[in-house]
Write a protein that holds these residues in place. Structure first.
Motif, PDB file in Angstrom:
ATOM      1  N   LEU A 211       0.857  -1.181   0.000  1.00 16.14           N
ATOM      2  CA  LEU A 211       0.000   0.000   0.000  1.00 16.14           C
ATOM      3  C   LEU A 211       0.895   1.233   0.000  1.00 16.14           C
ATOM      4  O   LEU A 211       1.544   1.533   1.009  1.00 16.14           O
ATOM      5  N   ILE A 212       0.968   1.902  -1.130  1.00 19.64           N
ATOM      6  CA  ILE A 212       1.790   3.104  -1.253  1.00 19.64           C
ATOM      7  C   ILE A 212       1.023   4.274  -0.650  1.00 19.64           C
ATOM      8  O   ILE A 212      -0.126   4.534  -1.033  1.00 19.64           O
ATOM      9  N   LYS A 213       1.644   4.957   0.274  1.00 18.94           N
ATOM     10  CA  LYS A 213       0.995   6.091   0.921  1.00 18.94           C
ATOM     11  C   LYS A 213       0.571   7.121  -0.124  1.00 18.94           C
ATOM     12  O   LYS A 213       1.331   7.476  -1.019  1.00 18.94           O
ATOM     13  N   SER A 214      -0.657   7.592   0.009  1.00 20.09           N
ATOM     14  CA  SER A 214      -1.234   8.499  -0.978  1.00 20.09           C
ATOM     15  C   SER A 214      -1.189   9.933  -0.471  1.00 20.09           C
ATOM     16  O   SER A 214      -1.623  10.225   0.647  1.00 20.09           O
ATOM     17  N   SER A 215      -0.675  10.827  -1.301  1.00 23.38           N
ATOM     18  CA  SER A 215      -0.656  12.249  -0.947  1.00 23.38           C
ATOM     19  C   SER A 215      -0.586  13.056  -2.239  1.00 23.38           C
ATOM     20  O   SER A 215       0.300  12.836  -3.070  1.00 23.38           O
ATOM     21  N   ILE A 216      -1.521  13.967  -2.393  1.00 20.96           N
ATOM     22  CA  ILE A 216      -1.558  14.771  -3.613  1.00 20.96           C
ATOM     23  C   ILE A 216      -0.509  15.877  -3.517  1.00 20.96           C
ATOM     24  O   ILE A 216      -0.291  16.453  -2.437  1.00 20.96           O
ATOM     25  N   PRO A 217       0.211  16.182  -4.591  1.00 19.67           N
ATOM     26  CA  PRO A 217       1.236  17.231  -4.539  1.00 19.67           C
ATOM     27  C   PRO A 217       0.624  18.581  -4.181  1.00 19.67           C
ATOM     28  O   PRO A 217      -0.520  18.881  -4.553  1.00 19.67           O
ATOM     29  N   PRO A 218       1.356  19.415  -3.469  1.00 17.75           N
ATOM     30  CA  PRO A 218       0.819  20.739  -3.110  1.00 17.75           C
ATOM     31  C   PRO A 218       0.745  21.660  -4.322  1.00 17.75           C
ATOM     32  O   PRO A 218       1.466  21.488  -5.311  1.00 17.75           O
ATOM     33  N   ARG A 219      -0.132  22.645  -4.225  1.00 20.71           N
ATOM     34  CA  ARG A 219      -0.276  23.634  -5.294  1.00 20.71           C
ATOM     35  C   ARG A 219       0.766  24.738  -5.092  1.00 20.71           C
ATOM     36  O   ARG A 219       0.905  25.285  -4.002  1.00 20.71           O
ATOM     37  N   ARG A 220       1.504  25.024  -6.145  1.00 14.73           N
ATOM     38  CA  ARG A 220       2.592  25.995  -6.058  1.00 14.73           C
ATOM     39  C   ARG A 220       2.508  27.002  -7.204  1.00 14.73           C
ATOM     40  O   ARG A 220       1.954  26.722  -8.257  1.00 14.73           O
ATOM     41  N   GLU A 221       3.123  28.148  -6.966  1.00 19.55           N
ATOM     42  CA  GLU A 221       3.375  29.121  -8.030  1.00 19.55           C
ATOM     43  C   GLU A 221       4.878  29.173  -8.241  1.00 19.55           C
ATOM     44  O   GLU A 221       5.633  29.493  -7.311  1.00 19.55           O
ATOM     45  N   VAL A 222       5.333  28.845  -9.438  1.00 20.15           N
ATOM     46  CA  VAL A 222       6.763  28.733  -9.713  1.00 20.15           C
ATOM     47  C   VAL A 222       7.139  29.629 -10.882  1.00 20.15           C
ATOM     48  O   VAL A 222       6.288  30.036 -11.693  1.00 20.15           O
ATOM     49  N   ASP A 223       8.426  29.924 -10.971  1.00 23.90           N
ATOM     50  CA  ASP A 223       8.987  30.627 -12.131  1.00 23.90           C
ATOM     51  C   ASP A 223       9.493  29.573 -13.103  1.00 23.90           C
ATOM     52  O   ASP A 223      10.367  28.761 -12.759  1.00 23.90           O
ATOM     53  N   PHE A 224       8.950  29.571 -14.302  1.00 23.55           N
ATOM     54  CA  PHE A 224       9.218  28.509 -15.274  1.00 23.55           C
ATOM     55  C   PHE A 224       9.960  29.074 -16.471  1.00 23.55           C
ATOM     56  O   PHE A 224       9.556  30.089 -17.059  1.00 23.55           O
ATOM     57  N   GLN A 225      11.068  28.407 -16.842  1.00 18.31           N
ATOM     58  CA  GLN A 225      11.858  28.791 -18.014  1.00 18.31           C
ATOM     59  C   GLN A 225      11.501  27.866 -19.172  1.00 18.31           C
ATOM     60  O   GLN A 225      11.766  26.667 -19.142  1.00 18.31           O
ATOM     61  N   ASP A 226      10.859  28.420 -20.202  1.00 18.12           N
ATOM     62  CA  ASP A 226      10.487  27.634 -21.372  1.00 18.12           C
ATOM     63  C   ASP A 226      11.691  27.527 -22.301  1.00 18.12           C
ATOM     64  O   ASP A 226      12.274  28.538 -22.705  1.00 18.12           O
ATOM     65  N   LEU A 227      12.076  26.294 -22.637  1.00 19.87           N
ATOM     66  CA  LEU A 227      13.257  26.086 -23.469  1.00 19.87           C
ATOM     67  C   LEU A 227      12.991  26.332 -24.942  1.00 19.87           C
ATOM     68  O   LEU A 227      13.926  26.600 -25.702  1.00 19.87           O
ATOM     69  N   ASN A 228      11.761  26.243 -25.375  1.00 18.74           N
ATOM     70  CA  ASN A 228      11.446  26.454 -26.791  1.00 18.74           C
ATOM     71  C   ASN A 228      11.428  27.937 -27.146  1.00 18.74           C
ATOM     72  O   ASN A 228      12.054  28.377 -28.108  1.00 18.74           O
ATOM     73  N   SER A 229      10.679  28.716 -26.365  1.00 17.03           N
ATOM     74  CA  SER A 229      10.567  30.153 -26.657  1.00 17.03           C
ATOM     75  C   SER A 229      11.572  30.991 -25.891  1.00 17.03           C
ATOM     76  O   SER A 229      11.683  32.194 -26.133  1.00 17.03           O
ATOM     77  N   GLU A 230      12.288  30.326 -24.942  1.00 13.98           N
ATOM     78  CA  GLU A 230      13.245  31.015 -24.071  1.00 13.98           C
ATOM     79  C   GLU A 230      12.579  32.133 -23.272  1.00 13.98           C
ATOM     80  O   GLU A 230      13.221  33.117 -22.906  1.00 13.98           O
ATOM     81  N   SER A 231      11.279  31.976 -23.009  1.00 15.72           N
ATOM     82  CA  SER A 231      10.540  32.948 -22.199  1.00 15.72           C
ATOM     83  C   SER A 231      10.354  32.412 -20.791  1.00 15.72           C
ATOM     84  O   SER A 231      10.425  31.194 -20.544  1.00 15.72           O
ATOM     85  N   LYS A 232      10.088  33.331 -19.874  1.00 13.69           N
ATOM     86  CA  LYS A 232       9.840  32.971 -18.483  1.00 13.69           C
ATOM     87  C   LYS A 232       8.369  33.229 -18.155  1.00 13.69           C
ATOM     88  O   LYS A 232       7.793  34.215 -18.600  1.00 13.69           O
ATOM     89  N   TYR A 233       7.797  32.334 -17.355  1.00  7.35           N
ATOM     90  CA  TYR A 233       6.388  32.429 -17.005  1.00  7.35           C
ATOM     91  C   TYR A 233       6.196  32.202 -15.514  1.00  7.35           C
ATOM     92  O   TYR A 233       7.003  31.541 -14.854  1.00  7.35           O
ATOM     93  N   LYS A 234       5.110  32.753 -15.027  1.00  6.46           N
ATOM     94  CA  LYS A 234       4.596  32.372 -13.722  1.00  6.46           C
ATOM     95  C   LYS A 234       3.636  31.210 -13.952  1.00  6.46           C
ATOM     96  O   LYS A 234       2.631  31.356 -14.646  1.00  6.46           O
ATOM     97  N   LEU A 235       3.959  30.059 -13.389  1.00  7.36           N
ATOM     98  CA  LEU A 235       3.174  28.853 -13.631  1.00  7.36           C
ATOM     99  C   LEU A 235       2.592  28.357 -12.305  1.00  7.36           C
ATOM    100  O   LEU A 235       3.316  28.211 -11.317  1.00  7.36           O
ATOM    101  N   VAL A 236       1.274  28.136 -12.302  1.00 10.88           N
ATOM    102  CA  VAL A 236       0.571  27.697 -11.098  1.00 10.88           C
ATOM    103  C   VAL A 236       0.051  26.285 -11.311  1.00 10.88           C
ATOM    104  O   VAL A 236      -0.618  26.006 -12.310  1.00 10.88           O
ATOM    105  N   GLY A 237       0.356  25.409 -10.384  1.00  4.03           N
ATOM    106  CA  GLY A 237      -0.120  24.029 -10.497  1.00  4.03           C
ATOM    107  C   GLY A 237       0.456  23.157  -9.405  1.00  4.03           C
ATOM    108  O   GLY A 237       1.105  23.632  -8.475  1.00  4.03           O
ATOM    109  N   ARG A 238       0.200  21.859  -9.538  1.00  4.77           N
ATOM    110  CA  ARG A 238       0.686  20.882  -8.557  1.00  4.77           C
ATOM    111  C   ARG A 238       1.953  20.221  -9.109  1.00  4.77           C
ATOM    112  O   ARG A 238       1.898  19.492 -10.091  1.00  4.77           O
TER     113      ARG A 238
END
Length: 654
Positions: A62-89
């Protein structure tokens, strides 16, 4: 650099990494702004069901179940080389992970563009660590718990012309140990050890060996992903992990993801092939992972049907666990157990008893005939017998001899009592105050008294046969004159540790407390019964030893409309397998709302069993205050309908 996949499902997809900055945890109040599947926010059931407990006791994990927390992160897109504010788990937020994230929202590039993650991301190790790979490796080593001095010593040793990334990190550490410079061998050994035992290090080791697991499991099994990574403990020289279980789970999971990924959509298959309990991917997770095209047509149709079945059950609240139906069928196929009882006499005696007590309290025994309306569920007199009234100095039957004390019985109560004595399964529906609990208490108490009398008569007959047996050996005379046996039997009957034969249960603690108050018998919550089984000592075959409820013959469930399918299926299954269950009685009100958890057990069973007359609705209300509320509510509903009809007629005329 690894090939970056484009989003094929029509949603925008970003491929990049999370910048090494302190992340911001968000409260769940913002859930409505994210397009996540609603079921992902639901809590796991508090208890394992009966089949899951059997699976765990048989070696399942039985693998302990826990949903990832919701975060706001700074994301570097490698295709467009742009930076975004990304919200999710996000389960992993370190800069050495290449993250593929389906998103929505936002516009063009720029740091002010805020995007929202759709579902969950997938991960892989970055093969190109940018212009300064040493800084990324240094951050990784610090996350593994390596002391800063050792980190700096190793990083400064790596030649500037030497390529350093996760694919050759272990080889570089071995070379560093061979240098024999300033205790480099000790430093390298400490670094390798900390990588092996830290969560960050385990995740990197798993990604290096199981790329399919890192890519798809975060989306398919997001609740179990993080704890699956922690299960990995590296290998010894014999190829087995330190806990002796080897890398079986991750090895098999990697194989299933490559060949038969559809198996993860059925919990039965994940247990059979992987030994994992309560692990099941949704159809939507397969779609978000772009895996539907890899599933054969037959298995795809099976997943579609299974998903539709689960959706329908959640929407309409119908029973979908076949275990309950199987238990009912087994009870029906057992040899009939009819309780030989004059139910009318039992109910009439109880009615007269209550009238006599009430008349005595009012000091006016001559008005017994005015008290016949109080027909059920008097919480302070359900268990009173004739002897209780005799203590007051008057026999209840004699009290009403002079006056016309006719105890009118509720025909619904009589039918319900007869069903309980005859049928293996009985469902009784009715509003509060109709006498459901009273009838159950009176009938089974009367049956218990009748059984005790039969046992006593059988003992007396055996004694008489023994006394009349002239050919009996003289050795048997040693038992004559010992009066302790009846006393011991009486002591056993009153022993609180004696196994229960009638189990009274309710879905909540308050309902169980009220059931205990009304019946003056021990009542339990369904979770208490389930918990007692989980905590009971088991033998080699998984059967409980000295289980408290192993002698239960009659299982009573009150407030059945609040009972979820899972908990009823679990308790009923364990009583069928590990007890002596012969009768099931469910009480409740089919007009009440169903349980919050999936299933509408009471209504489904009532509708099904009504056809064979194993279910009855009791309509008479015997509580004056309850009846007043019901009458007022009915009058209000009728007025509302008439008012609506009147408005409709006026609108039609216009």
């Amino acid at each position: 650099m690894t090939e970056r996949r484009a989003e094929t499902s029509g949603n925008r997809s970003l491929v990049g990494y999370i910048l090494p900055k302190k992340q911001v945890l968000l409260r769940d109040e913002g859930a409505e702004s994210l397009s996540e599947p609603e079921e992902e926010d639901n809590n796991e059931p508090e208890f394992l069901d009966f089949k899951e407990m059997d699976c765990v006791s048989s070696g399942g994990q039985l693998i302990k179940s826990s949903i990832p927390p919701r975060r706001e992160v700074d994301f570097q897109d490698l295709n467009s080389e742009s930076k975004y504010k990304l919200v999710g788990r996000f389960s992993l937020c370190d800069p050495w992970w290449e993250v593929t994230a389906p998103v929505r929202g936002g516009g063009g590039g720029g740091r002010r563009s805020k995007l929202f993650l759709l579902g969950f991301p997938s991960y892989s190790l970055r093969t190109d660590l940018g212009d300064n790979p040493k800084s990324v490796i240094a951050l990784f080593l610090k996350e593994c718990g390596v002391v800063a001095e050792h980190v700096m010593q190793f990083i400064e040793w790596v030649p500037a012309s030497c390529r350093l990334d996760f694919s050759n990190l272990h080889d570089r550490l071995k070379d560093f140990a061979d240098e024999q410079y300033d205790h480099s061998d000790t430093v390298a050994s400490d670094i390798i050890s900390r990588i092996s035992y830290s969560d960050a290090g385990k995740a990197v080791l798993v990604a290096s060996r199981y790329p399919q697991v890192m890519s798809y499991v975060p989306r398919l099994l997001p609740r179990q992903f993080e704890n699956l990574l922690k299960k990995y403990k590296g290998e010894q020289s014999d190829g087995r992990s330190e806990d002796g279980t080897g890398t079986f789970v991750l090895d098999k999971l990697e194989e299933v993801l490559r060949t038969d990924v559809w198996k993860l959509g059925f919990s039965v298959m994940t247990y059979r092939d992987l030994g994992l309990v309560r692990c099941e991917a949704t159809l939507e997770a397969f779609r978000q992972s772009d895996l539907v095209s890899k599933i054969p047509e037959l298995q795809h149709h099976a997943l579609l049907l299974y998903d539709e079945l689960k959706r329908s059950c959640r929407e309409w609240g119908h029973t979908y666990i076949t275990g309950i139906a199987e238990c009912v069928e087994k009870l029906a196929r057992m040899p009939p157990w009819c309780i030989d009882l004059d139910v009318k006499q039992v109910l009439r005696d109880a009615q007269i008893n209550r009238m006599a007590i009430k008349a005595h309290r009012n000091g006016n025994e001559s008005k017994c005939d005015d008290l016949t309306e109080d027909g059920a569920e008097s919480t302070d007199s359900v268990h009173l017998e004739h002897s209780d009234v005799n203590g007051l100095g008057t026999d209840p039957k004699n009290q009403c001899e002079d006056s016309d004390c006719s105890a009118e019985l509720d025909p619904d109560q009589v039918k319900a009592a007869e069903m309980m004595c005859t049928n293996p399964v009985t469902v009784i529906s009715g509003k509060g105050g109709c006498g459901k609990t009273t009838v159950v208490s009176l009938i089974f108490q009367a049956a218990a008294r009748s059984l005790r009398r039969e046992e006593e008569e059988e003992v007396q007959r055996a004694c008489k046969d023994f006394e009349n047996d002239l050919s009996a050996s003289e050795d048997w005379d040693t038992f004559i004159g010992i009066p302790s046996q009846p006393q011991e039997q009486s002591a056993q009957d009153s022993d609180p540790k004696k196994p229960l034969k009638v189990l009274l249960t309710a879905p909540t603690g308050r309902a169980a407390s009220l059931l205990h108050k009304r019946t003056e018998s021990e009542a339990y919550t369904l979770h208490q019964v389930l918990w007692s089984y989980m905590k009971a000592e088991k033998d080699e075959e998984g059967n409980p030893k000295n289980w408290k409820f192993s002698a239960v013959q009659i299982f009573v469930v009150d407030e059945g409309s609040l009972v979820s399918v899972q908990i009823l299926n679990s308790v009923l299954s364990m009583l069928m397998k590990h007890a002596q269950l012969r009768k099931l009685v469910i009480l409740g009100d089919v007009r009440q709302l169903p349980s919050i958890e999936p299933g509408n057990t009471l209504a489904d069973m009532f509708n099904s069993l009504s056809e064979i007359r194993w279910a009855i609705e009791m309509k008479s209300n015997h509580r004056a205050e309850s009846q007043l509320i019901v009458d007022n509510a009915a009058r209000y509903v009728l007025d509302m309908r008439q008012d609506t009809l009147h408005k409709g007629i006026l609108l039609g005329r216009k």
